[in-house]
Design a protein around this motif. Sequence first.
Motif, mmCIF file in Angstrom:
data_model
loop_
_atom_site.group_PDB
_atom_site.id
_atom_site.type_symbol
_atom_site.label_atom_id
_atom_site.label_comp_id
_atom_site.label_asym_id
_atom_site.label_seq_id
_atom_site.Cartn_x
_atom_site.Cartn_y
_atom_site.Cartn_z
ATOM 1 N N ASP A 189 -1.318 2.570 5.880
ATOM 2 C CA ASP A 189 -1.987 2.547 7.196
ATOM 3 C C ASP A 189 -3.478 2.792 7.008
ATOM 4 N N TYR A 190 -3.776 3.848 6.274
ATOM 5 C CA TYR A 190 -5.170 4.256 6.075
ATOM 6 C C TYR A 190 -5.966 3.162 5.357
ATOM 7 N N LEU A 191 -5.369 2.578 4.332
ATOM 8 C CA LEU A 191 -6.084 1.561 3.540
ATOM 9 C C LEU A 191 -5.953 0.161 4.148
ATOM 10 N N GLU A 192 -5.189 0.059 5.225
ATOM 11 C CA GLU A 192 -4.979 -1.216 5.928
ATOM 12 C C GLU A 192 -4.379 -2.270 5.003
ATOM 13 N N TRP A 193 -3.388 -1.831 4.224
ATOM 14 C CA TRP A 193 -2.636 -2.747 3.367
ATOM 15 C C TRP A 193 -1.353 -3.132 4.102
ATOM 16 N N ASP A 194 -0.893 -4.352 3.864
ATOM 17 C CA ASP A 194 0.344 -4.821 4.496
ATOM 18 C C ASP A 194 1.533 -4.509 3.594
ATOM 19 N N ILE A 195 2.514 -3.833 4.137
ATOM 20 C CA ILE A 195 3.707 -3.519 3.334
ATOM 21 C C ILE A 195 4.535 -4.794 3.152
ATOM 22 N N ALA A 196 4.685 -5.205 1.895
ATOM 23 C CA ALA A 196 5.440 -6.431 1.596
ATOM 24 C C ALA A 196 6.919 -6.130 1.411
ATOM 25 N N GLY A 197 7.249 -4.878 1.106
ATOM 26 C CA GLY A 197 8.661 -4.524 0.944
ATOM 27 C C GLY A 197 8.829 -3.242 0.162
ATOM 28 N N THR A 198 10.034 -2.688 0.274
ATOM 29 C CA THR A 198 10.348 -1.464 -0.468
ATOM 30 C C THR A 198 11.757 -1.591 -1.054
ATOM 31 N N VAL A 199 11.978 -0.884 -2.145
ATOM 32 C CA VAL A 199 13.328 -0.726 -2.680
ATOM 33 C C VAL A 199 13.538 0.779 -2.843
ATOM 34 N N ALA A 205 8.194 10.386 -0.139
ATOM 35 C CA ALA A 205 7.518 9.233 -0.762
ATOM 36 C C ALA A 205 7.263 8.144 0.276
ATOM 37 N N ILE A 206 8.247 7.927 1.155
ATOM 38 C CA ILE A 206 8.086 6.870 2.169
ATOM 39 C C ILE A 206 6.927 7.211 3.116
ATOM 40 N N GLN A 207 6.874 8.461 3.554
ATOM 41 C CA GLN A 207 5.790 8.859 4.469
ATOM 42 C C GLN A 207 4.432 8.781 3.770
ATOM 43 N N SER A 208 4.396 9.173 2.516
ATOM 44 C CA SER A 208 3.149 9.099 1.747
ATOM 45 C C SER A 208 2.689 7.635 1.643
ATOM 46 N N PHE A 209 3.639 6.758 1.345
ATOM 47 C CA PHE A 209 3.333 5.333 1.203
ATOM 48 C C PHE A 209 2.873 4.737 2.538
ATOM 49 N N LYS A 210 3.587 5.093 3.616
ATOM 50 C CA LYS A 210 3.218 4.550 4.936
ATOM 51 C C LYS A 210 1.845 5.054 5.356
ATOM 52 N N GLY A 211 1.579 6.340 5.133
ATOM 53 C CA GLY A 211 0.279 6.907 5.499
ATOM 54 C C GLY A 211 -0.840 6.226 4.725
ATOM 55 N N MET A 212 -0.606 6.048 3.431
ATOM 56 C CA MET A 212 -1.615 5.427 2.559
ATOM 57 C C MET A 212 -1.891 3.980 2.949
#
Length: 177
Positions: free
Chosen positions: A140-150, A131-138
């Motif tokens: 990166d690709y969509l150029e969204w800034d990760i605000a945080g994860t739980v 899930a983490i890799q999927s989220f990071k890939g997505m």
Amino acid sequence: MKVLIITGSAHKNGTTAYLTEQFIKGAEETGHEVFRFDAAYKDIHPCIACEKCHDGTLGCVFKDDMQELNPHLIEADAIALISPIYYYGFSAQLKAVIDRFYANDAVLHGNKKAVMMVTMADTSLKTANGAIQSFKGMTDYLEWDIAGTVIGVNCMTLDMLKNTNYPQQAYELGKSL
Ligand SMILES: Cc1cc2nc3c(=O)[nH]c(=O)nc-3n(C[C@H](O)[C@H](O)[C@H](O)COP(=O)(O)O)c2cc1C
């Protein structure tokens, strides 16, 4: 800020729902406008890669509940994906929605914050790697800034989750947007 939450569990009172409620509490206390989309209770057809969405003006061939979600997806300043881990990844209910982002790909790039929260039975963080890799890939690709994860380990049930500080983390993440 407009905050869109997409959840991936069918449990109305499960761990995903509880993290979602805490996150919403934090976000609303800060004055954000929240829209919640519980994918498990929506009609979402999986993408069939027909490419019709990319070769004309008709959009996706499936006129299902993505029509309700799409305006929120496009307008959101922040998007939170909240799901149980199913077999080392996001639940199928959430993944079906993510795949359908494809129809609006061109307008989804950039200018969004992204949040991911997952719960799982296992005690090892490694179980969330898919899930983490999927989220990071997505993101990166969509150029969204990760605000945080739980990443909620050892949370098979709601009672187990309530004995952790993950709900507090979800609340603070909502507040911090
Ligand atoms: C189909 C299915 C697959 C699951 N796969 C995993 C898994 O791979 N690893 C894990 O640690 N927990 C797994 N679980 C446990 C759930 O992630 C966990 O119980 C979670 O808290 C459920 O969230 P919910 O209450 O929001 O539905 C699975 C549960 C189900 C029903």
